[in-house]
Design a protein around this motif. Sequence first.
Motif, short mmCIF file in Angstrom:
data_model
loop_
_atom_site.label_atom_id
_atom_site.label_comp_id
_atom_site.label_asym_id
_atom_site.label_seq_id
_atom_site.Cartn_x
_atom_site.Cartn_y
_atom_site.Cartn_z
N UNK A 199 -86.71 -30.80 -14.69
CA UNK A 199 -85.23 -30.84 -14.88
C UNK A 199 -84.22 -29.87 -14.56
N UNK A 200 -84.82 -28.76 -15.48
CA UNK A 200 -84.40 -27.41 -15.44
C UNK A 200 -84.74 -26.76 -14.24
N UNK A 201 -85.89 -26.58 -14.05
CA UNK A 201 -86.63 -25.76 -13.09
C UNK A 201 -85.86 -26.16 -11.63
N UNK A 202 -85.81 -27.37 -11.22
CA UNK A 202 -85.23 -27.53 -10.00
C UNK A 202 -83.83 -27.77 -9.73
N UNK A 203 -82.91 -27.62 -11.04
CA UNK A 203 -81.74 -27.48 -10.85
C UNK A 203 -80.94 -28.72 -10.96
N UNK A 204 -81.46 -29.88 -11.71
CA UNK A 204 -80.86 -31.01 -12.07
C UNK A 204 -79.54 -30.72 -12.88
N UNK A 205 -79.85 -30.22 -13.92
CA UNK A 205 -78.82 -29.80 -14.81
C UNK A 205 -77.45 -29.28 -14.15
N UNK A 206 -77.67 -28.46 -13.40
CA UNK A 206 -76.65 -27.72 -12.51
C UNK A 206 -76.09 -28.85 -11.65
N UNK A 207 -76.73 -29.71 -10.83
CA UNK A 207 -76.43 -30.61 -10.01
C UNK A 207 -75.47 -31.68 -10.67
N UNK A 208 -76.07 -32.08 -11.89
CA UNK A 208 -75.21 -33.14 -12.57
C UNK A 208 -74.00 -32.42 -13.24
N UNK A 209 -73.88 -31.10 -13.65
CA UNK A 209 -72.58 -30.65 -13.98
C UNK A 209 -71.53 -30.73 -12.89
N UNK A 210 -72.06 -30.09 -11.59
CA UNK A 210 -71.27 -30.07 -10.33
C UNK A 210 -70.64 -31.46 -10.14
#
Length: 226
Positions: free
Chosen positions: A176-187
């Motif tokens: 989740x964090x390593x592949x950038x899901x958190x950032x993608x959902x925030x965006x």
Amino acid sequence: MAALDSNPRLRLHGVMSDDKPSLHAAYALKTPADNKRLYAEWAGDYDRGFAAREDYQLHIHTARAFVGAGGQGPVLDVGAGTGLCGAVLADLGVGPIDATDISAEMLDEAMRKDIYRDAIEADLNEGIPVPRDSYSGIVSSGTFTHGHLGPEVLPALLRVARPGAQFALSINAKHFEALGFATAFDNLQAEGRIEHLTLTPVRIYGDLAAGPNKDDTALIALFEKT
């Protein structure tokens, strides 16, 4: 979209993998071609072999979360595999359900369950060949588990979802964090494309599981398309 009511069999003619079908081999996949080869071999034994032996539970958690959030059909089951999640959705009264997967052999097994309206063979990296705004619900269990698909495919899922569509996507917690899901959902939230995002941790396997991955967890991302 391939309508399979009259001919529920899809074929993929390819070279078989040298790796024996297993969770370890699945976690090691690198390319879409690797996926197709492995799952072509694994399809016939996936349910009674892997899923039963490892007490696989993620599809149950995902389907129940979708229904609990008010999700309804028509639904697209993304990375449907042999139809484990779709079967739970159908048992919970959800329908109609379409299945999409990169593996024709997995879709072949899924269509045997007689729970899907249509089957769509597709690589998410290349999009999903259905019209925009086709579905009121998008469900995915296991597709974002191995780490070879990241948040870059989320726009393809949003494209085929109607405004207000309910999403329930399971994502391996390690990725989740390593592949950038958190950032993608925030965006996506900042851009006003999704709303009401919640992340619920669940165990991927049940108490009967054994082996190095028995304690793996996933996050079920529930949200709506605006």
